[in-house]
Design an enzyme around this catalytic site. Structure first.
Site, short mmCIF file in Angstrom:
data_model
loop_
_atom_site.label_atom_id
_atom_site.label_comp_id
_atom_site.label_asym_id
_atom_site.label_seq_id
_atom_site.Cartn_x
_atom_site.Cartn_y
_atom_site.Cartn_z
N GLN A 84 -3.15 9.07 -28.74
CA GLN A 84 -3.31 9.20 -30.19
C GLN A 84 -3.43 10.66 -30.60
O GLN A 84 -2.81 11.10 -31.57
CB GLN A 84 -4.56 8.44 -30.67
CG GLN A 84 -4.34 6.97 -30.85
CD GLN A 84 -3.19 6.69 -31.78
OE1 GLN A 84 -3.22 7.07 -32.95
NE2 GLN A 84 -2.15 6.06 -31.29
N GLU A 144 -6.20 9.64 -36.76
CA GLU A 144 -5.74 10.70 -37.66
C GLU A 144 -6.15 12.11 -37.23
O GLU A 144 -5.47 13.07 -37.55
CB GLU A 144 -6.22 10.49 -39.11
CG GLU A 144 -6.84 9.16 -39.41
CD GLU A 144 -6.02 8.19 -40.23
OE1 GLU A 144 -5.28 8.59 -41.13
OE2 GLU A 144 -6.15 6.98 -39.96
N LEU A 156 -13.33 4.73 -26.07
CA LEU A 156 -13.20 3.40 -25.46
C LEU A 156 -12.21 3.43 -24.31
O LEU A 156 -12.39 2.74 -23.31
CB LEU A 156 -12.72 2.38 -26.51
CG LEU A 156 -13.71 2.06 -27.63
CD1 LEU A 156 -13.04 1.22 -28.71
CD2 LEU A 156 -14.92 1.32 -27.06
#
Ligand SMILES: Cc1cc2nc3c(=O)[nH]c(=O)nc-3n(C[C@H](O)[C@H](O)[C@H](O)COP(=O)(O)OP(=O)(O)OC[C@H]3O[C@@H](n4cnc5c(N)ncnc54)[C@H](O)[C@@H]3O)c2cc1C
Ligand code: SF4
Lengths: 337, 748
Positions: free
Chosen positions: B648, B715, B640
């Site tokens: 991240q 994660e 996105l």
């Protein structure tokens, strides 16, 4: 944190007069003392703020040598042109410690008086003879990865955590103090003490005594020196083992040598007799290996820190090689030279 | 309906829209909300790990000026009786911890008293004067020496799959040409987000509570408080508009929100409780993990058997469980596999989910064993993975919605220069340092949870999108704005994103990497639905240019609805609102896995994959490790926002480096107390430890995994990273370290 009263000292006399009262502490940069107060490890009734005293100069001494004011900041000391040029070992050791923010706040007087980082000393829920004499030593048979291998006692196995002090010890600095009984000079080797049966005392300052300056002798080590620090991450961690070396070479032989170890004892660890053994020797691996053995003679591990003995042995030899080759350890490039 | 690409469109590297508020201090965190008459709480923590409170001497503490009250198990107000009232959305089976409930002490640092005062300083000073007498019992916090007491948890934690075995792994192992067995262990980790856990409860004049909590789920905390304190649903709102990191530590309601709420109700005034950094070891942690693996392979390296057993720590009162073992048995093609998972109960707080719970340990440790197998077979570690590549999910036999792992291997290896890797250890020397290269595979679930969102447009063309999601620093605000911007053709400056409030449309807690896929789907659906309503309103207008065309024939751009085949036919949204006399228009929509076009979750496997390559340099004598290069290629569906996505992954990789080299909770098993409970001694990587981290997103189109094709990235960055580093350390030195973290003493 427990309430305390606060005084701002206007002169050294005022500071030492206030400082000899019970439960009174000098406040310099506060980077160590305030942390300990928040943990209620230190519980001063009174803080004497010494930051107004005119002790922040760095000046050349008349007979040679350099005087570092007790209130000069660690960063200002490390980046002072004379320190950089004539005492690069000291600059290097300071820059190996803490973080830029801490070095900007920390003072030279505070640095040499900083307390151990022993986990138990910091945690009032656990026993610690240094914090509470007679309560026992939590670190013995406990979590002691960062503890001493030399000069420890059955009362305390803590280490002195400073990097700066390791260089000061190698450079044979002198601590200038003033106190209720007047002024005196303390050779650096006599400033910090071993824990013995009185671990609550880190050093030989008497009640009310104020460190005013640290003097560096004229003897300069600008070529063959190094500060090698080994730690659990590449920056911003206290030394597991550190080595300060100041060496002079003449005609292919060692003509002067001072080596101090950090992270291994309750004070910077030096053995002048072992240093003397190396004078006149060629700076080779055999000599360095013998020296490492002599400096570490009598070392004992506490369990989790057993590795410090072989690590220190290798670190001493590497540091000696760095110094002899004139390739001091960079504090920016973390690859070990 | 369609739109053209702008700087804020989906897929553009838009900077965080909440960035300016955060860096200027306008963003308020849980402990920063002001209230009149606020009572400041200071938690007094237990010095012992097991036993009872014998007496609490309060006189000196109560005498401190400014002290309002001291709450202990003796005088606390009534709280719910049954365990079920304390259970939250992610609670494992067991009896949830209740602070100040009775005199029993279950773990070190357990809160035993809450001192409330008019100032923080008074509360802290009084807390230091509180003296507690204990009846001590001997605690057991020794994970390593308790492995023989491990048990199979009698009740399964919901959402955690049972260990998945297939075939006859033992027989296959016995018959295998090559066998590798390896026992690995990983230390307990503390989450330690930047913002410590804190709660401010604002007590309204009508007794209603507004609770600002550091949490990853406002609605989860709200239902917990309603249950515990018997509150009316409309008398409590929980807000978490800004969260200073969490890593999973904010998934469950913790004792600070319980204590702050208890104090506010008891005192009938606003109250705040903030934990100290030291107290951050007093709730969740990533559990200590032990994993025992046996791999059987053919001469060529084809996997013939996998036996994967793990033990993790839990508390004595809850059976915290993670999926540790199914990663290993599910990562590669292999007919026979066995998995087994047990717990060891310790006198500690209950562990909890921490970034990639189960996989950060289970997949990583399994990948270390794969590296060992590559040497046993004598095949390149990447080649071994390719040889055993799973085209379908080995556990269910189902195909994947998408799996571009092969591409990730290829692109990552190419970028890293893996082809030049010498196969032998200790083959690359550079002065005092040995260089080593290692790699690993990463895997994480790609899930999508039911989520609702509201979209409201006002007469001036301002759009508000709202959902009870949380942004724990990951970029949720920003991607929501991008999805809304693209769907309705509005600039992000006109879009107000409202999240972090339990009163907003229902959202799952922020965890499991499902937030991006779920909230984007809900927001897109709500905005599409709002677009339809706007179009209908436009069609109803006198002289509407859209009378004869269908919704599919218009696009939303620049605040206008435009006929696609004739751009001269358009209406601005503000015009439509004005001419239709609409003060505002609002819709609420819910997106969920059952949404049309989405395949059922049971027919296909869904996962994010990665390939991580690491270079280390290790001082041969001194054992100092430097991670000089990381290349990570991630296949995570549609990205996105490449900027927030990259952050991240980088954060995950850095955390993986910490797991590999630094992070370790140092337990004194005599006292049952973690001793390095501060940031000077609990080490995580600092800048000097971090060199280049090259993040590559591999093309992966996936129309089935979630409505926008998004898989989530929170994660995956940590999974496998420590294995790549450990493998590189082996390749450099020839020393296999099987216990994380790899500190220098293990290499000298
Ligand atoms: C997170 C962290 C990491 C650190 N890492 C390192 C590291 O890697 N290496 C390292 O060497 N250090 C490190 N430090 C320690 C740091 O160097 C010391 O905290 C600092 O030098 C103390 O100086 P200060 O002026 O702030 O002292 P203060 O905190 O003000 O005082 C410390 C002590 O000295 C006494 N004192 C201060 N001045 C005088 C004086 N003139 N005369 C007599 N007594 C005095 C005070 O009463 C007090 O007891 C670290 C500190 C922190 C917090
Ligand atoms: S080593 Fe010294 S400082 Fe540490 S617990 Fe023992 S007595 Fe205290």
């Amino acid at each position: 944190m427990i309430p305390f009263s606060y005084i701002r000292a206007g002169s050294a006399d005022e500071a030492t007069a206030a400082g000899k009262e019970p439960a009174t502490w000098f406040l310099a940069g506060g980077t160590n003392l305030i942390d300990l107060m928040k943990e209620t490890v230190e519980r001063p009734a009174r803080l004497v703020d010494i930051n107004q005293l005119p002790l922040d100069q760095i000046e050349t001494l008349p007979g040679g040598g350099l005087r570092l004011g007790a209130l000069a900041r660690n960063a200002d000391t490390a980046y002072h042109p004379t320190v950089e040029a004539d005492y690069p070992l000291l600059a290097s050791a300071i820059l190996a410690g803490a973080s830029p923010q801490l070095r900007n706040a920390a003072t030279n007087g505070g640095n040499i008086n900083q307390r151990t980082r022993c986990y138990y000393f910091y945690d009032v829920a656990t026993p610690c003879n240094k914090r509470e004499p007679g309560s026992g030593c939590g670190a013995i048979n406990g979590v002691n990865r960062i503890h001493a291998i030399l000069g420890a006692s059955d009362q305390c196995i803590a280490t002195h955590p400073s990097d700066m002090c390791i260089a000061l010890a190698a450079l044979d600095a002198t601590v200038q103090v003033t106190g209720p009984a007047g002024q005196r000079s303390i050779p650096f080797a006599d400033y910090h003490r071993l824990p013995g049966d009185n671990p609550s005392k880190d050093n030989t300052l008497q009640p009310g005594e104020l460190v005013t300056a640290i003097d560096l002798p004229d003897g300069k080590f600008t070529k063959n020196y190094t500060y090698l620090k080994l730690r659990d991450r590449l920056s911003y961690a206290f030394a597991l083992v550190s080595v300060a070396v100041a060496m002079k070479l003449e005609g292919g032989a060692i003509s002067d040598l001072r080596v101090a170890l950090g992270g291994v004892a309750h004070k910077p660890w030096r053995r002048p007799e072992a240093e003397r053994q190396l004078l006149g020797r060629a700076p080779d691996d055999a000599a360095f290996s013998e020296f490492a053995d002599a400096l570490l003679d009598g070392a004992v591990g506490q369990g989790e820190n057993d590795f410090k003995i072989p690590l220190a042995r290798k670190a001493i030899q590497r540091a000696l090689r760095q110094a002899a080759a004139g390739t001091p350890q960079s504090q920016v490039d973390k690859r070990i030279a | 309906m369609s739109t053209s690409t702008t700087a804020s469109s989906i897929g553009q590297p838009l900077s965080r829209i909440d960035g300016p508020a955060k860096v200027t201090g306008r963003a308020k965190y849980a402990a920063e909300h002001a209230a009149d008459g606020l009572a400041y709480g200071w938690v007094v923590s237990s010095a012992i790990a097991k036993g009872k409170v014998k007496a609490i001497h309060e006189e000196a503490a109560r005498a401190v000026p400014g002290v309002i009250e001291i709450l202990t198990h003796k005088n606390r107000p009534h709280v719910a009786w049954f365990d079920r009232s304390y259970r939250d959305q992610v609670a494992p089976p067991g009896e949830p911890f209740r602070a100040l409930y009775d005199d029993e002490i279950k773990f070190s640092f357990q809160p035993l008293a809450l001192v409330l005062a008019k100032t923080l300083e008074a509360a802290r000073a009084a807390a230091a004067l509180l003296r507690i007498d204990y009846i001590q019992e001997e605690p057991n916090t020794d994970f390593e020496n308790s492995l023989e007491k491990a048990y199979v948890p009698p009740k399964k934690r919901s959402g955690i799959p049972a260990p998945a075995s297939r075939g006859d792994a033992q027989k296959a192992l016995d018959e295998a040409h090559l066998k590798v067995t390896a026992d690995y262990a990983s230390a307990a980790h503390h989450h330690n987000p930047m913002e410590m856990h804190a709660t401010t409860v604002i007590y309204g004049s009508d007794g209603a509570l507004t609770v600002y909590d550091k949490t990853q789920g406002s609605q989860n905390v709200k239902s917990y408080l309603v249950g515990v304190f018997g509150l009316a649903n409309d008398k409590v709102t929980v807000r978490n508009p800004y969260v200073g990191g969490a890593f999973g530590s904010g998934l469950r309601p913790h004792y600070q929100v319980y204590l702050a709420t208890m104090a506010a109700l008891y005192l009938k005034r606003s109250a705040r409780v903030t934990l100290t950094r030291q107290q951050m070891v007093s709730h969740v942690r990533r559990p200590e993990t032990f994993q025992s693996m046996a791999l059987g392979a053919s001469e060529a390296g084809g996997l013939q058997s996998i036996i994967n057993s793990a033990v993790t720590a839990t508390s004595t009162f809850e059976d915290y469980q993670e999926n540790v073992v199914n990663w290993g048995v599910g990562a590669y093609r292999c007919a026979d596999a066995a998995a087994d998972y047990k717990l060891v109960a310790l006198d500690t707080p209950t562990p909890g989910d921490m970034r990639a719970p189960g996989a950060a340990t289970g997949m990583t440790l399994f990948e270390c064993a794969m590296d060992e197998l590559s040497y046993a077979v004598g095949v390149d570690p990447l080649q071994l993975r390719l040889l055993n590549y799973a085209e379908v999910d080995p556990i269910s036999g189902n195909p994947f919605t998408s799996k571009a792992l092969r591409e990730a291997y290829d692109i990552g290896a190419e970028r890293f220069g893996w082809g030049k890797r010498p196969s032998e250890p200790r083959a690359m020397r550079d002065g005092n340092e040995l260089t080593g290269w290692g790699m690993a595979t990463g895997m994480w679930d790609a899930t999508f949870q039911k989520t609702s969102a509201r979209a409201r447009i006002s007469a001036n063309g301002g759009l508000e999108v709202a959902t009870a999601a949380s942004d724990i620093g990951t970029g949720t605000y920003t991607i929501i704005a991008q999805v809304a911007s693209e769907t309705l053709g509005l600039p992000t400056a006109n879009i107000d994103v409202k999240i972090g409030d339990s009163d907003l449309p229902a959202s799952p807690i922020e965890g499991g990497s499902w937030m991006a896929a779920s909230s984007s789907a809900a927001v897109q659906l709500a905005c599409q639905s709002l677009g339809t309503r706007l179009f209908e309103a436009a069609q109803d207008l006198d002289g509407s240019p859209f009378k004869d065309i269908k919704f599919e024939a218009v696009s939303f751009n620049d605040g206008r609805i435009i006929a696609k085949d004739d751009p001269s036919r358009f209406l601005s949204i503000t015009d439509i609102m004005k001419r239709a006399d609409l003060p505002s228009l609002e819709v609420v929509e819910t997106a969920g896995p059952g949404l049309s076009g989405m395949v059922s979750q049971v027919k296909k496997a869904r996962a994010t994959h990665s390939a991580i390559f690491a270079e280390v340099k290790v001082d041969d004598e001194l054992g100092v490790v430097r991670v000089t290069r990381i290349v990570v290629a991630v296949a995570a569906g549609r990205i996105l926002n490449p900027k927030t996505a990259r952050s991240q992954i980088m954060g995950g990789v850095v955390m993986g480096m910490g797991m590999a080299l630094h992070e370790e909770s140092m337990m004194d098993t005599r006292f049952g107390r973690p001793m390095n409970h501060n940031f000077a001694e609990y080490h995580i990587p600092v800048n000097a430890d971090i060199h280049g981290i090259d993040v590559i997103f591999v093309e992966e189109e996936d129309k089935e995994v979630s409505p926008l094709g998004v898989k989530g990235l929170g994660e995956i960055g940590i999974v496998g990273t420590a294995a790549a580093i450990a493998s590189a350390v082996f390749h450099a030195t020839g020393t296999r370290v099987r216990k994380f973290p790899i500190t220098l003493d293990k290499l000298i």
